[in-house]
Design an enzyme around this catalytic site. Structure first.
Site, PDB file in Angstrom:
ATOM      1  N   ASN A   9       0.866  -1.183   0.000  1.00  0.00           N
ATOM      2  CA  ASN A   9       0.000   0.000   0.000  1.00  0.00           C
ATOM      3  C   ASN A   9       0.904   1.234   0.000  1.00  0.00           C
ATOM      4  O   ASN A   9       1.459   1.591   1.021  1.00  0.00           O
ATOM      5  CB  ASN A   9      -0.888  -0.029   1.255  1.00  0.00           C
ATOM      6  N   TRP A  10       1.019   1.843  -1.191  1.00  0.00           N
ATOM      7  CA  TRP A  10       1.944   2.982  -1.306  1.00  0.00           C
ATOM      8  C   TRP A  10       1.368   4.245  -0.657  1.00  0.00           C
ATOM      9  O   TRP A  10       2.076   5.237  -0.509  1.00  0.00           O
ATOM     10  CB  TRP A  10       2.236   3.271  -2.783  1.00  0.00           C
ATOM     11  N   LYS A  11       0.084   4.219  -0.333  1.00  0.00           N
ATOM     12  CA  LYS A  11      -0.585   5.411   0.236  1.00  0.00           C
ATOM     13  C   LYS A  11      -0.349   6.614  -0.690  1.00  0.00           C
ATOM     14  O   LYS A  11      -0.277   6.439  -1.893  1.00  0.00           O
ATOM     15  CB  LYS A  11      -0.095   5.667   1.665  1.00  0.00           C
ATOM     16  N   HIS A  95      -9.571   0.860   4.782  1.00  0.00           N
ATOM     17  CA  HIS A  95      -8.297   1.114   5.467  1.00  0.00           C
ATOM     18  C   HIS A  95      -8.549   2.059   6.641  1.00  0.00           C
ATOM     19  O   HIS A  95      -9.339   2.995   6.541  1.00  0.00           O
ATOM     20  CB  HIS A  95      -7.276   1.721   4.499  1.00  0.00           C
ATOM     21  N   GLU A  97      -6.947   4.464   7.827  1.00  0.00           N
ATOM     22  CA  GLU A  97      -6.718   5.903   7.574  1.00  0.00           C
ATOM     23  C   GLU A  97      -7.956   6.537   6.947  1.00  0.00           C
ATOM     24  O   GLU A  97      -8.268   7.696   7.214  1.00  0.00           O
ATOM     25  CB  GLU A  97      -5.461   6.094   6.699  1.00  0.00           C
ATOM     26  N   GLU A 167      -5.335  -5.331  10.510  1.00  0.00           N
ATOM     27  CA  GLU A 167      -4.366  -4.259  10.729  1.00  0.00           C
ATOM     28  C   GLU A 167      -4.675  -3.545  12.041  1.00  0.00           C
ATOM     29  O   GLU A 167      -5.535  -2.653  12.081  1.00  0.00           O
ATOM     30  CB  GLU A 167      -4.445  -3.240   9.588  1.00  0.00           C
ATOM     31  N   GLY A 173       2.228   2.206  10.676  1.00  0.00           N
ATOM     32  CA  GLY A 173       3.140   3.338  10.504  1.00  0.00           C
ATOM     33  C   GLY A 173       3.810   3.784  11.798  1.00  0.00           C
ATOM     34  O   GLY A 173       4.431   4.844  11.836  1.00  0.00           O
ATOM     35  N   SER A 212       3.321  -2.229  10.319  1.00  0.00           N
ATOM     36  CA  SER A 212       4.777  -2.217  10.499  1.00  0.00           C
ATOM     37  C   SER A 212       5.422  -3.571  10.221  1.00  0.00           C
ATOM     38  O   SER A 212       6.357  -3.971  10.916  1.00  0.00           O
ATOM     39  CB  SER A 212       5.144  -1.704  11.896  1.00  0.00           C
ATOM     40  N   GLY A 233       2.763  -1.213   4.276  1.00  0.00           N
ATOM     41  CA  GLY A 233       2.758   0.220   4.000  1.00  0.00           C
ATOM     42  C   GLY A 233       4.168   0.717   3.741  1.00  0.00           C
ATOM     43  O   GLY A 233       4.714   0.570   2.644  1.00  0.00           O
ATOM     44  N   GLY A 234       4.782   1.300   4.765  1.00  0.00           N
ATOM     45  CA  GLY A 234       6.095   1.932   4.628  1.00  0.00           C
ATOM     46  C   GLY A 234       7.126   1.077   3.898  1.00  0.00           C
ATOM     47  O   GLY A 234       7.828   1.569   2.993  1.00  0.00           O
TER      48      GLY A 234
END
Ligand code: PEP
Length: 255
Positions: A9-11, A95, A97, A167, A173, A212, A233-234
């Site tokens: 997930n590049w966000k 998600h 966010e 998640e 993150g 993470s 993610g990251g």
């Protein structure tokens, strides 16, 4: 046997130059990957170009969100059919966010899930508790509510063509990761809840862990019975880290 899925997930990260560099590195390191499904979920504006670039290779493309509506006066939204048309296979729905910033509630997420499947996409449904929920002993209650809203709206058979990502919001993150025991406990809870409606659908359902996940903690999580891959993610912005996670998932299949 469930084929693991590792999805990045590049966000809201990337640029044409950065995407080209990342994808070229991923094509180099994952071009021969077997036994693992791999996907990247870039920002919507890049989807068509990236899907063209990756077409015919082992890396699939997913979107980060879709509308709950088929078409019409919904300014700024993207229909599932549009995402499918430009080459997406997956779409993330719910998600945390978006649940937080766009106030997406369980009913809305369920409607997005249904709309995504109607367009031929495979939804990756995100569920997970906030830190206060975990500390208050409400993890299972929250996850059950998130899951039941979609099971009720879509029917359990819909989960034959869907993926769940557990998640824990406090792990996204933050560098904090659920311990393998904490993650396995919730994954087993999710599978059992689906099994309450249909044991075979539950047995075949892929449940990813997200929060993470990195190259150095992936193997420990991916080794667990009910963890069938990761939503990353990251670390998905780093070709070496993302490839290492995908390979760790493949090693679990081989083991
Ligand atoms: C995510 O946002 O889906 C996620 C898992 O992020 P991170 O890996 O950065 O915690």
């Amino acid at each position: 046997m469930r084929t693991p899925l590792v999805a990045g997930n590049w966000k809201m990260n990337g640029s044409r130059d950065a995407n080209r560099a990342l994808l070229s590195a991923l094509k180099g390191s994952l071009g021969d990957i077997r036994g693992v499904d791999v996907a990247v979920c870039p920002p919507a504006v890049y989807l068509a170009e990236i899907a063209n670039d990756l077409s015919g290779g082992p890396i699939a493309v997913g979107a980060q969100d879709c509308s709950d509506q088929e078409k019409g006066a919904y300014t700024g939204e993207l229909a599932g059919s549009m995402l499918a048309e430009v080459g997406c296979r997956y779409v993330i729905v719910g998600h945390s966010e978006r649940r937080e910033r766009q106030n997406e509630d369980n009913a809305w997420v369920a409607a997005k899930f249904v709309a995504a499947q109607a367009a031929g996409l495979t939804p990756i449904l995100c569920v997970g508790e906030q830190k206060a929920d975990r500390e208050g002993g409400r993890t299972e209650t929250v996850v059950a509510e998130q899951l039941d809203a979609v099971l009720d709206a879509a029917g359990v058979e819909a989960f034959e063509r869907a993926v769940i990502a557990y998640e824990p919001v406090w792990a996204i993150g933050t560098g904090l990761t659920a311990t393998p025991e904490q993650a396995q406990e919730v994954h087993a809870f999710i599978r059992n809840r689906v099994a309450g409606r249909d044991p075979q659908v539950a047995a075949d359902l892929r449940i990813l862990y997200g929060g993470s996940m990195k190259a150095d903690n992936a193997a420990g999580l991916l080794a667990l019975e009910d963890i069938d891959g990761g939503l990353i993610g990251g670390a998905s912005l780093d070709a070496d880290a993302f490839s290492a996670i995908a390979r760790a998932a493949g090693e679990q299949v081989a083991a």
